[in-house]
Design a protein around this motif. Structure first.
Motif, PDB file in Angstrom:
ATOM      1  N   MET A  16     -45.039  76.161 -48.698  1.00  6.77           N
ATOM      2  CA  MET A  16     -43.934  76.555 -49.382  1.00  6.77           C
ATOM      3  C   MET A  16     -44.235  76.718 -50.916  1.00  6.77           C
ATOM      4  SD  MET A  16     -40.053  74.903 -49.588  1.00  6.77           S
ATOM      5  CE  MET A  16     -39.679  75.254 -48.086  1.00  6.77           C
ATOM      6  N   THR A  17     -43.832  77.758 -51.788  1.00  4.06           N
ATOM      7  CA  THR A  17     -44.071  77.851 -53.047  1.00  4.06           C
ATOM      8  C   THR A  17     -42.783  77.997 -53.850  1.00  4.06           C
ATOM      9  OG1 THR A  17     -44.020  80.458 -53.259  1.00  4.06           O
ATOM     10  CG2 THR A  17     -46.024  79.010 -52.551  1.00  4.06           C
ATOM     11  N   GLY A  37     -31.066  73.963 -55.003  1.00  5.33           N
ATOM     12  CA  GLY A  37     -32.536  74.541 -55.453  1.00  5.33           C
ATOM     13  C   GLY A  37     -33.250  73.646 -56.010  1.00  5.33           C
ATOM     14  N   SER A  38     -32.802  72.694 -56.778  1.00  2.00           N
ATOM     15  CA  SER A  38     -33.556  71.620 -57.463  1.00  2.00           C
ATOM     16  C   SER A  38     -33.924  70.617 -56.392  1.00  2.00           C
ATOM     17  CB  SER A  38     -32.741  70.763 -58.579  1.00  2.00           C
ATOM     18  OG  SER A  38     -31.455  70.345 -57.856  1.00  2.00           O
ATOM     19  N   ASP A  39     -33.457  70.526 -55.452  1.00  5.65           N
ATOM     20  CA  ASP A  39     -33.891  69.496 -54.232  1.00  5.65           C
ATOM     21  C   ASP A  39     -35.401  69.843 -53.910  1.00  5.65           C
ATOM     22  OD1 ASP A  39     -31.753  67.814 -54.027  1.00  5.65           O
ATOM     23  OD2 ASP A  39     -30.709  69.288 -52.881  1.00  5.65           O
ATOM     24  N   ARG A  45     -42.560  69.557 -56.716  1.00  7.71           N
ATOM     25  CA  ARG A  45     -43.447  69.067 -57.745  1.00  7.71           C
ATOM     26  C   ARG A  45     -44.086  67.432 -57.185  1.00  7.71           C
ATOM     27  NH1 ARG A  45     -41.185  65.009 -60.886  1.00  7.71           N
ATOM     28  NH2 ARG A  45     -39.109  65.443 -60.261  1.00  7.71           N
ATOM     29  N   LEU A  46     -43.479  66.911 -56.390  1.00 12.11           N
ATOM     30  CA  LEU A  46     -43.944  65.513 -55.982  1.00 12.11           C
ATOM     31  C   LEU A  46     -45.002  65.842 -54.827  1.00 12.11           C
ATOM     32  CD1 LEU A  46     -40.733  63.188 -56.141  1.00 12.11           C
ATOM     33  CD2 LEU A  46     -42.410  63.627 -57.946  1.00 12.11           C
ATOM     34  N   TYR A  47     -44.511  66.597 -54.036  1.00 15.42           N
ATOM     35  CA  TYR A  47     -45.441  66.750 -52.778  1.00 15.42           C
ATOM     36  C   TYR A  47     -45.805  68.264 -52.530  1.00 15.42           C
ATOM     37  CZ  TYR A  47     -42.653  62.625 -51.912  1.00 15.42           C
ATOM     38  OH  TYR A  47     -41.914  61.521 -52.216  1.00 15.42           O
ATOM     39  N   PRO A  48     -46.633  68.868 -53.431  1.00 19.11           N
ATOM     40  CA  PRO A  48     -46.744  70.311 -53.729  1.00 19.11           C
ATOM     41  C   PRO A  48     -47.306  71.036 -52.229  1.00 19.11           C
ATOM     42  CG  PRO A  48     -48.430  68.931 -54.690  1.00 19.11           C
ATOM     43  CD  PRO A  48     -47.523  68.368 -54.421  1.00 19.11           C
ATOM     44  N   SER A  49     -48.093  70.404 -51.415  1.00 25.32           N
ATOM     45  CA  SER A  49     -48.645  70.938 -50.104  1.00 25.32           C
ATOM     46  C   SER A  49     -48.022  70.107 -48.999  1.00 25.32           C
ATOM     47  CB  SER A  49     -50.040  70.448 -50.001  1.00 25.32           C
ATOM     48  OG  SER A  49     -50.647  71.019 -51.055  1.00 25.32           O
ATOM     49  N   LEU A 171     -39.866  59.682 -55.053  1.00 24.74           N
ATOM     50  CA  LEU A 171     -38.570  60.218 -54.859  1.00 24.74           C
ATOM     51  C   LEU A 171     -37.382  59.728 -55.115  1.00 24.74           C
ATOM     52  CD1 LEU A 171     -37.631  62.859 -53.707  1.00 24.74           C
ATOM     53  CD2 LEU A 171     -37.538  62.132 -51.367  1.00 24.74           C
ATOM     54  N   LEU A 172     -37.323  58.266 -55.026  1.00 22.43           N
ATOM     55  CA  LEU A 172     -36.418  57.602 -55.563  1.00 22.43           C
ATOM     56  C   LEU A 172     -36.076  57.550 -56.843  1.00 22.43           C
ATOM     57  CD1 LEU A 172     -34.052  55.429 -54.723  1.00 22.43           C
ATOM     58  CD2 LEU A 172     -35.785  53.840 -54.815  1.00 22.43           C
TER      59      LEU A 172
END
Length: 283
Positions: A16-17, A37-39, A45-49, A171-172
């Motif tokens: 996903m991009t 969308g920010s979710d 950002r935290l888990y890009p792949s 994430l927290l």
């Protein structure tokens, strides 16, 4: 590693991009899951792949997301567009995500399975753990007392790690610093907390709810209702914490259809202090 399936409808699966976020939100909107969308921006950002989209030609037809907390990972948001279901796309997305996580050294993968997909998850090697219960409470028409909480994220994150034992600090921290969200705590220094997370669709998730003992939970929930009961509230409860279920019913919550918490790999039993889950898509 799980073997591959042969979907009737040949798809390619890609990471996903940011260009896929509108598609992802459109799928969760259809399910009524309350994602912004920010979710997805935060996930990327935290888990890009760690999130994937199935594509049939030029059309996006399905997705799945994952979050990784050290050697523990959680799968969520497995959705295939209507009109493309029943062709093995969901299973292919699952296999792709599971093999990705195993390749990163993850030893435990969990998910909350909706009943229509439980058979597929079992065929892929997931085992039943316990029910993941759901409760909702309608908005209270009476006035609530406003609350301002200025608790730093660091002690909440340390408490969560101590009581849950899962390294979900990234994430927290993102949830704790999101201005849409609010925090209710017990004790000084903080010994228990509940995070109220605003969701798309006009409701809030009380998630997670973490406490070292049951005696701290009722006043925590009472405080949530007192300060935030003017909006619809949602809570997910691990089945082993049966007292929480009974207490929520006594507070005006109603039971909704549960899902099934399932695991792949090593079973982790971390639910003792978890009176409200983080979310059906994040653990």
């Amino acid at each position: 590693m799980p073997g591959r399936t042969r979907p009737i409808e040949k798809c390619r699966i890609t990471c996903m991009t940011p260009a896929d976020i509108a598609f992802a939100v459109s799928l969760t909107d259809r399910e009524g899951w309350g994602f912004f969308g920010s979710d997805f921006e935060t996930r990327l950002r935290l888990y890009p792949s760690g999130s994937f989209v199935a594509r049939h030609g030029r059309e996006s037809v399905g997705m799945i997301s994952s979050v990784t907390y050290g050697t523990y990972a959680y799968l969520g948001n497995l959705i295939v567009r209507e009109g493309h279901r029943g062709h093995g796309i969901g299973a292919e997305l699952m296999l792709h995500a599971v093999n990705y996580l195993l390749g990163k050294g993850v030893t435990t993968i969990e998910l909350d399975g909706v009943w229509g997909a439980v058979t597929m998850y079992r065929k892929l090697g997931f085992r039943d753990k316990h029910l993941s219960l759901r409760f909702s409470r309608p908005a209270d028409k009476r006035a609530v007392e406003p609350m301002n909480s200025a608790i730093p994220a660091t002690p909440i994150i340390a408490l969560d790690r101590k009581l849950v034992g899962v390294a979900r600090q990234r994430l927290l921290r993102a949830a704790l610093t999101d201005r849409r969200n609010s925090l209710v705590v017990q004790g000084s220094p903080v010994s228990a907390y509940a995070l109220i997370r605003e969701r798309a669709g006009g409701f809030s998730m009380v998630a997670p709810i973490i406490a070292p003992s049951w005696r701290q939970v009722p006043p925590l929930v009472d405080s949530v209702i007192k300060h935030y009961g003017d909006r619809p509230l949602w809570v997910g409860v691990p089945e082993p914490n049966y007292r929480m279920s009974q207490f929520l019913l006594s507070c005006g919550f109603v039971s909704r259809e549960p899902s099934l918490r399932m695991y792949y790999g090593t079973r982790l039993n971390y639910e003792k202090h978890v009176y409200g889950i983080f979310g059906p898509a994040i653990g």
